[in-house]
Motif scaffolding. Sequence first.
Motif, PDB file in Angstrom:
ATOM      1  N   THR A  20     -28.297  26.029  17.304  1.00  0.00           N
ATOM      2  CA  THR A  20     -28.519  27.468  17.412  1.00  0.00           C
ATOM      3  C   THR A  20     -27.550  28.094  18.409  1.00  0.00           C
ATOM      4  OG1 THR A  20     -30.210  27.154  19.122  1.00  0.00           O
ATOM      5  CG2 THR A  20     -30.955  27.277  16.825  1.00  0.00           C
ATOM      6  N   LEU A  21     -27.113  29.279  18.071  1.00  0.00           N
ATOM      7  CA  LEU A  21     -26.291  30.105  18.954  1.00  0.00           C
ATOM      8  C   LEU A  21     -27.020  31.421  19.165  1.00  0.00           C
ATOM      9  CD1 LEU A  21     -22.693  29.578  17.549  1.00  0.00           C
ATOM     10  CD2 LEU A  21     -23.335  29.296  19.950  1.00  0.00           C
ATOM     11  N   GLN A  22     -27.225  31.787  20.424  1.00  0.00           N
ATOM     12  CA  GLN A  22     -27.880  33.054  20.740  1.00  0.00           C
ATOM     13  C   GLN A  22     -26.930  33.924  21.553  1.00  0.00           C
ATOM     14  OE1 GLN A  22     -31.986  33.090  22.273  1.00  0.00           O
ATOM     15  NE2 GLN A  22     -31.278  34.517  23.856  1.00  0.00           N
ATOM     16  N   PHE A  23     -26.722  35.150  21.088  1.00  0.00           N
ATOM     17  CA  PHE A  23     -25.856  36.113  21.766  1.00  0.00           C
ATOM     18  C   PHE A  23     -26.710  37.299  22.207  1.00  0.00           C
ATOM     19  CE2 PHE A  23     -23.426  33.844  18.598  1.00  0.00           C
ATOM     20  CZ  PHE A  23     -22.265  33.478  19.262  1.00  0.00           C
ATOM     21  N   THR A  24     -26.683  37.606  23.502  1.00  0.00           N
ATOM     22  CA  THR A  24     -27.480  38.709  24.036  1.00  0.00           C
ATOM     23  C   THR A  24     -26.573  39.668  24.795  1.00  0.00           C
ATOM     24  OG1 THR A  24     -29.380  37.234  24.296  1.00  0.00           O
ATOM     25  CG2 THR A  24     -29.463  39.351  25.448  1.00  0.00           C
ATOM     26  N   LEU A  25     -26.594  40.923  24.396  1.00  0.00           N
ATOM     27  CA  LEU A  25     -25.788  41.942  25.057  1.00  0.00           C
ATOM     28  C   LEU A  25     -26.312  42.166  26.474  1.00  0.00           C
ATOM     29  CD1 LEU A  25     -23.405  43.618  23.900  1.00  0.00           C
ATOM     30  CD2 LEU A  25     -25.016  45.504  23.590  1.00  0.00           C
ATOM     31  N   ARG A  26     -25.414  42.144  27.448  1.00  0.00           N
ATOM     32  CA  ARG A  26     -25.831  42.337  28.829  1.00  0.00           C
ATOM     33  C   ARG A  26     -26.266  43.782  29.067  1.00  0.00           C
ATOM     34  NH1 ARG A  26     -21.017  38.830  31.821  1.00  0.00           N
ATOM     35  NH2 ARG A  26     -21.715  36.787  31.036  1.00  0.00           N
ATOM     36  N   GLU A  27     -27.146  43.946  30.021  1.00  0.00           N
ATOM     37  CA  GLU A  27     -27.707  45.267  30.317  1.00  0.00           C
ATOM     38  C   GLU A  27     -26.606  46.233  30.757  1.00  0.00           C
ATOM     39  OE1 GLU A  27     -31.207  47.262  33.126  1.00  0.00           O
ATOM     40  OE2 GLU A  27     -30.942  45.073  33.033  1.00  0.00           O
ATOM     41  N   GLY A  28     -26.645  47.425  30.197  1.00  0.00           N
ATOM     42  CA  GLY A  28     -25.699  48.463  30.574  1.00  0.00           C
ATOM     43  C   GLY A  28     -24.394  48.457  29.802  1.00  0.00           C
ATOM     44  N   VAL A  29     -24.204  47.488  28.901  1.00  0.00           N
ATOM     45  CA  VAL A  29     -22.963  47.425  28.123  1.00  0.00           C
ATOM     46  C   VAL A  29     -23.009  48.460  27.008  1.00  0.00           C
ATOM     47  CG1 VAL A  29     -21.556  46.017  26.574  1.00  0.00           C
ATOM     48  CG2 VAL A  29     -22.537  45.006  28.643  1.00  0.00           C
ATOM     49  N   ALA A  30     -22.005  49.337  26.989  1.00  0.00           N
ATOM     50  CA  ALA A  30     -21.958  50.383  25.969  1.00  0.00           C
ATOM     51  C   ALA A  30     -20.913  50.094  24.899  1.00  0.00           C
ATOM     52  CB  ALA A  30     -21.663  51.732  26.620  1.00  0.00           C
ATOM     53  N   ASP A  31     -19.998  49.146  25.165  1.00  0.00           N
ATOM     54  CA  ASP A  31     -18.940  48.839  24.201  1.00  0.00           C
ATOM     55  C   ASP A  31     -19.507  48.189  22.944  1.00  0.00           C
ATOM     56  OD1 ASP A  31     -17.108  49.727  26.058  1.00  0.00           O
ATOM     57  OD2 ASP A  31     -16.811  47.736  26.915  1.00  0.00           O
ATOM     58  N   LYS A  32     -18.824  48.422  21.838  1.00  0.00           N
ATOM     59  CA  LYS A  32     -19.188  47.751  20.600  1.00  0.00           C
ATOM     60  C   LYS A  32     -18.748  46.291  20.674  1.00  0.00           C
ATOM     61  CE  LYS A  32     -18.378  47.860  15.600  1.00  0.00           C
ATOM     62  NZ  LYS A  32     -17.679  48.559  14.485  1.00  0.00           N
ATOM     63  N   VAL A  33     -19.668  45.382  20.400  1.00  0.00           N
ATOM     64  CA  VAL A  33     -19.374  43.951  20.432  1.00  0.00           C
ATOM     65  C   VAL A  33     -19.750  43.352  19.086  1.00  0.00           C
ATOM     66  CG1 VAL A  33     -19.831  41.743  21.559  1.00  0.00           C
ATOM     67  CG2 VAL A  33     -19.824  43.844  22.912  1.00  0.00           C
ATOM     68  N   THR A  34     -18.827  42.603  18.492  1.00  0.00           N
ATOM     69  CA  THR A  34     -19.107  41.979  17.201  1.00  0.00           C
ATOM     70  C   THR A  34     -18.784  40.489  17.246  1.00  0.00           C
ATOM     71  OG1 THR A  34     -16.897  42.512  16.361  1.00  0.00           O
ATOM     72  CG2 THR A  34     -18.659  44.077  15.878  1.00  0.00           C
ATOM     73  N   ILE A  35     -19.609  39.720  16.564  1.00  0.00           N
ATOM     74  CA  ILE A  35     -19.328  38.309  16.300  1.00  0.00           C
ATOM     75  C   ILE A  35     -18.950  38.252  14.824  1.00  0.00           C
ATOM     76  CG2 ILE A  35     -20.194  35.951  16.372  1.00  0.00           C
ATOM     77  CD1 ILE A  35     -20.084  37.328  19.092  1.00  0.00           C
ATOM     78  N   ASN A  36     -17.661  38.223  14.564  1.00  0.00           N
ATOM     79  CA  ASN A  36     -17.204  38.269  13.173  1.00  0.00           C
ATOM     80  C   ASN A  36     -17.503  36.974  12.429  1.00  0.00           C
ATOM     81  OD1 ASN A  36     -16.158  40.865  13.607  1.00  0.00           O
ATOM     82  ND2 ASN A  36     -14.253  40.029  14.399  1.00  0.00           N
ATOM     83  N   ALA A  37     -17.437  35.857  13.136  1.00  0.00           N
ATOM     84  CA  ALA A  37     -17.750  34.561  12.528  1.00  0.00           C
ATOM     85  C   ALA A  37     -17.939  33.546  13.639  1.00  0.00           C
ATOM     86  CB  ALA A  37     -16.637  34.113  11.585  1.00  0.00           C
ATOM     87  N   ALA A  38     -18.745  32.521  13.360  1.00  0.00           N
ATOM     88  CA  ALA A  38     -18.981  31.454  14.331  1.00  0.00           C
ATOM     89  C   ALA A  38     -19.039  30.128  13.590  1.00  0.00           C
ATOM     90  CB  ALA A  38     -20.287  31.688  15.091  1.00  0.00           C
ATOM     91  N   SER A  39     -18.520  29.087  14.219  1.00  0.00           N
ATOM     92  CA  SER A  39     -18.536  27.771  13.583  1.00  0.00           C
ATOM     93  C   SER A  39     -18.399  26.687  14.636  1.00  0.00           C
ATOM     94  CB  SER A  39     -17.412  27.647  12.551  1.00  0.00           C
ATOM     95  OG  SER A  39     -16.153  27.802  13.173  1.00  0.00           O
ATOM     96  N   ILE A  40     -18.707  25.464  14.222  1.00  0.00           N
ATOM     97  CA  ILE A  40     -18.478  24.277  15.042  1.00  0.00           C
ATOM     98  C   ILE A  40     -17.388  23.458  14.364  1.00  0.00           C
ATOM     99  CG2 ILE A  40     -19.465  22.097  15.857  1.00  0.00           C
ATOM    100  CD1 ILE A  40     -22.147  23.490  16.103  1.00  0.00           C
ATOM    101  N   VAL A  41     -16.408  23.034  15.149  1.00  0.00           N
ATOM    102  CA  VAL A  41     -15.338  22.175  14.640  1.00  0.00           C
ATOM    103  C   VAL A  41     -15.623  20.748  15.104  1.00  0.00           C
ATOM    104  CG1 VAL A  41     -12.864  21.705  14.618  1.00  0.00           C
ATOM    105  CG2 VAL A  41     -13.685  24.073  14.707  1.00  0.00           C
ATOM    106  N   LEU A  42     -15.770  19.840  14.147  1.00  0.00           N
ATOM    107  CA  LEU A  42     -16.045  18.436  14.444  1.00  0.00           C
ATOM    108  C   LEU A  42     -14.746  17.636  14.384  1.00  0.00           C
ATOM    109  CD1 LEU A  42     -19.242  17.999  12.237  1.00  0.00           C
ATOM    110  CD2 LEU A  42     -19.142  18.512  14.686  1.00  0.00           C
ATOM    111  N   VAL A  43     -14.558  16.746  15.349  1.00  0.00           N
ATOM    112  CA  VAL A  43     -13.326  15.957  15.441  1.00  0.00           C
ATOM    113  C   VAL A  43     -13.670  14.476  15.339  1.00  0.00           C
ATOM    114  CG1 VAL A  43     -11.312  15.409  16.852  1.00  0.00           C
ATOM    115  CG2 VAL A  43     -12.311  17.711  16.936  1.00  0.00           C
TER     116      VAL A  43
END
Length: 247
Positions: free
Chosen positions: A221-244
């Motif tokens: 699981t990945l959890q993203f939480t916007l910090r308090e007071g942040v007004a900027d637009k924040v996007t997670i366009n994609a997320a992945s795990i790379v296995l080696v």
Amino acid sequence: MRDIVHLIDVMPDKAIHRASHEAQESSDGFAFRLLKPLRGELLTTTSSDPRVWVVATAPSEKTWCVVVFNDRPTEVQFDLTTLGQLRASQTVVIEDAGLVRTPVALEQHNRGYAGLLKPKSVQQFVFDVPAQAPRGVIREQQVPASGVLHELAAGKPLMLEIALTPEQLAGVTGARLRLVQQNLARRVDVKFNGEPLAVEPTQSWLHEQPLEVKSLRAKNTLQFTLREGVADKVTINAASIVLVTKK
């Protein structure tokens, strides 16, 4: 030039697709021609600076090609260390602004070469390689989370899940978190499998950082939480795990 070197560094398959779709007379076409020695099997490279990218290939059994790109707005000193004491038969600087190749003499030491890189410039090395140079195979597999273009909102944490099968986890020797993001740095708190994860992307939208293999699970699981007071637009366009895995 910048985009191409960065793609070869982090997503080489995308660099190949870009090469096949660009006209020979385009800026990309010129860049690929200037990087012509950089062909063949990819070699493993590391850089101590996230804004200095290093890529390498084995064009033949007798040569290795290494390209170093300085993405910083200032000059940087670099120290290039190779596996074994290899001799560079050719060293050139490729300046992005002029798309020209200029031979350059570098200081050689007992482990490699030292030099100076101008802002947004490329240095290319071609090394003579002995026949007995060690070789191995590193396999990377990207496992993405479902969905794309997630926009964060205040008070609404974004939860993403990445499932890994026993077959994918078998023999894994390394792992990385890969994020395509916008405005994430210093604005978002991130947790991986419930544990805080310090994620501070550089100027690139594509961010990678190591994960401990022992932290991987069948369901991650990945959890993203916007910090308090942040007004900027924040996007997670994609997320992945790379296995080696190494062979």
